[in-house]
Design an enzyme around this catalytic site. Structure first.
Site, PDB file in Angstrom:
ATOM      1  N   GLY A  42       0.779  -1.233   0.000  1.00  0.00           N
ATOM      2  CA  GLY A  42       0.000   0.000   0.000  1.00  0.00           C
ATOM      3  C   GLY A  42       0.811   1.283   0.000  1.00  0.00           C
ATOM      4  N   ASP A  98       1.154   3.707   4.540  1.00  0.00           N
ATOM      5  CA  ASP A  98       0.013   4.329   3.886  1.00  0.00           C
ATOM      6  C   ASP A  98      -1.020   4.772   4.923  1.00  0.00           C
ATOM      7  OD1 ASP A  98      -0.527   1.699   4.576  1.00  0.00           O
ATOM      8  OD2 ASP A  98      -1.382   1.137   2.642  1.00  0.00           O
ATOM      9  N   ASP A 101      -4.152   2.148  11.185  1.00  0.00           N
ATOM     10  CA  ASP A 101      -5.555   1.914  11.514  1.00  0.00           C
ATOM     11  C   ASP A 101      -5.623   1.341  12.933  1.00  0.00           C
ATOM     12  OD1 ASP A 101      -8.297   1.780  10.544  1.00  0.00           O
ATOM     13  OD2 ASP A 101      -8.039  -0.371  10.371  1.00  0.00           O
ATOM     14  N   PHE A 150     -13.553   3.506   5.413  1.00  0.00           N
ATOM     15  CA  PHE A 150     -12.651   2.677   4.607  1.00  0.00           C
ATOM     16  C   PHE A 150     -12.313   3.439   3.339  1.00  0.00           C
ATOM     17  CE2 PHE A 150     -11.260  -0.599   1.713  1.00  0.00           C
ATOM     18  CZ  PHE A 150     -10.428  -1.356   2.525  1.00  0.00           C
ATOM     19  N   VAL A 151     -11.013   3.639   3.125  1.00  0.00           N
ATOM     20  CA  VAL A 151     -10.589   4.438   1.978  1.00  0.00           C
ATOM     21  C   VAL A 151      -9.760   3.616   0.990  1.00  0.00           C
ATOM     22  CG1 VAL A 151     -10.715   6.697   3.084  1.00  0.00           C
ATOM     23  CG2 VAL A 151      -8.634   5.318   3.336  1.00  0.00           C
ATOM     24  N   ASP A 157      -5.981  -0.313  -1.400  1.00  0.00           N
ATOM     25  CA  ASP A 157      -6.830  -1.149  -2.252  1.00  0.00           C
ATOM     26  C   ASP A 157      -8.017  -1.724  -1.500  1.00  0.00           C
ATOM     27  OD1 ASP A 157      -5.217  -3.006  -0.663  1.00  0.00           O
ATOM     28  OD2 ASP A 157      -6.148  -4.544  -1.911  1.00  0.00           O
ATOM     29  N   ARG A 163      -5.960   0.830  -6.334  1.00  0.00           N
ATOM     30  CA  ARG A 163      -4.658   1.339  -5.891  1.00  0.00           C
ATOM     31  C   ARG A 163      -4.199   2.525  -6.739  1.00  0.00           C
ATOM     32  NH1 ARG A 163      -2.178  -2.093  -2.233  1.00  0.00           N
ATOM     33  NH2 ARG A 163      -2.495  -4.314  -2.545  1.00  0.00           N
TER      34      ARG A 163
END
Ligand code: IMP
Ligand code: MG
Length: 176
Positions: A42, A98, A101, A150-151, A157, A163
């Site tokens: 990512g 990236d 979380d 959720f991005v 992805d 992506r």
């Protein structure tokens, strides 16, 4: 395809922030010859763009980790599926992520990297979702704080899709 996507960060906003972060890192790591560790897959887009704005010499390397059981098994085993090529002992290390979380993957990674005796170990993440944190992990540099959404895009992805978006979008999906 395309439905269910809402732009959260535009290409311009991302570009501006990445440039700022690069300038800050250039000052903070001036003369340190740091190792930038991009966490596959990512963070590749972010790491490459960020590195273009770093004006002091550095080494770029990659590591890949995977967590068994995903979020259903948050304390499950994390393992390295592709290790670094460079020796980070006595080097200044910056992990480039990236998104942070739950923090579980990063927590494992940092603990692993610490055992290799780097001179320093810091974290730069483009996106930070504080609300979702399960373990406390240090974030030294961050691009944007996001709420619990959720991005996708700019490296992120959903089942390997999206992506290559040049912006970041919220993807509405079940269970979140
Ligand atoms: P963690 O929960 O902090 O361990 O995050 C682990 C990884 O899950 C991140 O590095 C991303 O690859 C992925 N991830 C977490 N949140 C998102 C998201 O909103 N979109 C896409 N991938 C995500
Ligand atoms: Mg990741």
């Amino acid at each position: 395809m395309g439905e269910g996507l809402r732009v959260v960060l535009t290409e311009e906003e991302i570009k501006r922030k990445v440039r700022e972060l690069g300038e800050t890192l250039s000052r903070d790591y001036q003369g340190d010859d740091p190792v930038l560790i991009s966490v596959l897959r990512g963070s590749v887009y972010f790491a490459v763009d960020l590195s273009r704005h770093i004006s002091t010499p550095f080494t770029l390397d990659f590591i890949s980790i995977s967590r068994y059981g995903g979020n259903a098994n948050p304390f499950g085993i994390v393992r390295i599926t592709k290790d670094l090529d460079v020796n980070i002992a006595s080097r200044h290390v910056l992990v480039v992520e990236d998104i942070v979380d739950t923090g579980l993957s990063l927590n494992y990674l940092l603990r692993n990297l610490k055992t290799r005796d780097p001179a320093s170990l810091k974290v730069c993440t483009l996106l930070n979702v504080e609300e979702r944190r399960i373990v406390d992990v240090p974030v030294d540099y961050k691009g944007f704080d996001l709420p619990d959404i959720f991005v996708v895009g700019y490296g992120l992805d959903y089942n390997e899709e999206y992506r290559n978006l040049t912006h970041i979008a919220e993807l509405k999906r079940p269970g979140r």
